[in-house]
Design a protein around this motif. Structure first.
Motif, PDB file in Angstrom:
ATOM      1  N   THR A  69      34.925 -88.469   1.026  1.00  0.00           N
ATOM      2  CA  THR A  69      34.284 -87.872   2.207  1.00  0.00           C
ATOM      3  C   THR A  69      32.846 -87.440   1.974  1.00  0.00           C
ATOM      4  N   THR A  70      32.366 -87.509   0.721  1.00  0.00           N
ATOM      5  CA  THR A  70      31.007 -87.057   0.423  1.00  0.00           C
ATOM      6  C   THR A  70      30.277 -88.065  -0.455  1.00  0.00           C
ATOM      7  N   VAL A  71      28.957 -87.969  -0.423  1.00  0.00           N
ATOM      8  CA  VAL A  71      28.118 -88.825  -1.275  1.00  0.00           C
ATOM      9  C   VAL A  71      28.388 -88.531  -2.746  1.00  0.00           C
ATOM     10  N   PHE A  90      34.474 -92.327   9.548  1.00  0.00           N
ATOM     11  CA  PHE A  90      33.172 -92.953   9.337  1.00  0.00           C
ATOM     12  C   PHE A  90      32.106 -91.911   9.047  1.00  0.00           C
ATOM     13  N   SER A  91      31.436 -92.063   7.911  1.00  0.00           N
ATOM     14  CA  SER A  91      30.307 -91.222   7.530  1.00  0.00           C
ATOM     15  C   SER A  91      29.169 -92.147   7.120  1.00  0.00           C
ATOM     16  N   GLU A  92      28.102 -92.139   7.875  1.00  0.00           N
ATOM     17  CA  GLU A  92      26.988 -93.025   7.537  1.00  0.00           C
ATOM     18  C   GLU A  92      26.409 -92.732   6.151  1.00  0.00           C
ATOM     19  N   PRO A 107      35.365 -97.530   5.558  1.00  0.00           N
ATOM     20  CA  PRO A 107      35.487 -96.274   6.301  1.00  0.00           C
ATOM     21  C   PRO A 107      36.551 -96.372   7.388  1.00  0.00           C
ATOM     22  N   GLY A 108      37.036 -95.212   7.827  1.00  0.00           N
ATOM     23  CA  GLY A 108      38.062 -95.168   8.846  1.00  0.00           C
ATOM     24  C   GLY A 108      37.496 -95.152  10.253  1.00  0.00           C
ATOM     25  N   ALA A 109      38.278 -95.702  11.186  1.00  0.00           N
ATOM     26  CA  ALA A 109      37.898 -95.680  12.601  1.00  0.00           C
ATOM     27  C   ALA A 109      39.148 -95.882  13.444  1.00  0.00           C
ATOM     28  N   THR A 110      39.254 -95.132  14.528  1.00  0.00           N
ATOM     29  CA  THR A 110      40.369 -95.324  15.455  1.00  0.00           C
ATOM     30  C   THR A 110      39.902 -95.411  16.908  1.00  0.00           C
ATOM     31  N   VAL A 123      28.964-102.549   8.866  1.00  0.00           N
ATOM     32  CA  VAL A 123      30.332-102.540   8.353  1.00  0.00           C
ATOM     33  C   VAL A 123      31.220-103.285   9.341  1.00  0.00           C
ATOM     34  N   THR A 124      31.939-104.288   8.864  1.00  0.00           N
ATOM     35  CA  THR A 124      32.807-105.077   9.742  1.00  0.00           C
ATOM     36  C   THR A 124      34.271-105.064   9.312  1.00  0.00           C
ATOM     37  N   VAL A 125      34.589-104.367   8.241  1.00  0.00           N
ATOM     38  CA  VAL A 125      35.984-104.168   7.842  1.00  0.00           C
ATOM     39  C   VAL A 125      36.238-102.673   7.845  1.00  0.00           C
TER      40      VAL A 125
END
Length: 209
Positions: A69-71, A90-92, A107-110, A123-125
């Motif tokens: 979750t962090t750099v 998602f964290s840019e 990264p996660g996405a819903t 990002v495409t996956v």
């Protein structure tokens, strides 16, 4: 090594919680012996980074870091030898740091908004998480409709019985889960049984529908 290609080849990602880094190498051996040479070690325990380093040194598996979750966690994971980084959302900044290191970011996405933010970051996956409580396979299929260029790796609440439902969705590259690497078995050092569970899972995925 192309991480998406490995994911697409094996179609399963073992999501691992390790309480003792000493179990990392025998677990890597069990995964390789079972036919699933890939591992996502979640950064949920103090032993995680050391475990990643030991699994990476083992050489038999493609190892990544999960719950990042962090750099700073990206930096620690990459130093340990992680080849891919998985985040619950998602964290840019996290994605950009992965790109700077040359490691694959998952990264996660819903939601459509999160998918669009990810696409803007090249990002495409994407990880679809938590899959079980976010609509399941039907939700992945629906979200895929406007985003034909995106592949998903659903994780969260998936087990041996439901994995096939997700894998039947064309946009699903692989699924993540812990059913083949139970925390209790790993903690007990029962790597023979882990090997059996991994092999059973690999066979189930390979079996024609």
């Amino acid at each position: 090594m192309n991480v998406p290609e490995v994911l697409g080849q094996h179609r399963l990602v073992p999501v691992i919680v390790l309480d003792d880094a000493a179990h990392a190498e025998p677990l890597a051996g069990a995964l390789a012996a079972g036919g699933l040479p890939i591992a996502e070690v979640t950064l949920r325990t103090p032993a995680a980074v050391d475990a990643i380093a030991r699994m990476a040194a083992h050489g038999g598996v493609l190892v990544g870091a999960g719950t990042v979750t962090t750099v700073a966690q990206v930096d620690a994971a990459v130093r340990a030898g992680a080849r891919f980084v998985v985040s619950p959302g998602f964290s840019e900044p996290v994605v950009r740091r992965c790109q700077e290191h040359g490691v694959f970011a998952l990264p996660g996405a819903t939601t459509a908004t999160e998918v669009m933010a990810a696409l803007a970051a090249d990002v495409t996956v994407l990880k679809f998480f938590p899959a079980g409580t976010s609509g399941g396979a039907a939700a992945v299929a629906a979200l895929s409709a406007p985003f034909g260029q995106v592949s998903f790796v659903p994780t969260g609440g998936i087990d041996a019985a439901s994995a096939g439902d997700y894998l039947a969705v064309p946009s699903v590259l692989a699924v993540g889960g812990s059913w083949m690497v139970p925390r209790k078995l790993v903690a007990a050092g029962d790597f023979a049984r882990v090997t059996e569970l991994v092999a059973e899972s690999v066979a189930a995925v390979a079996r024609p529908a």
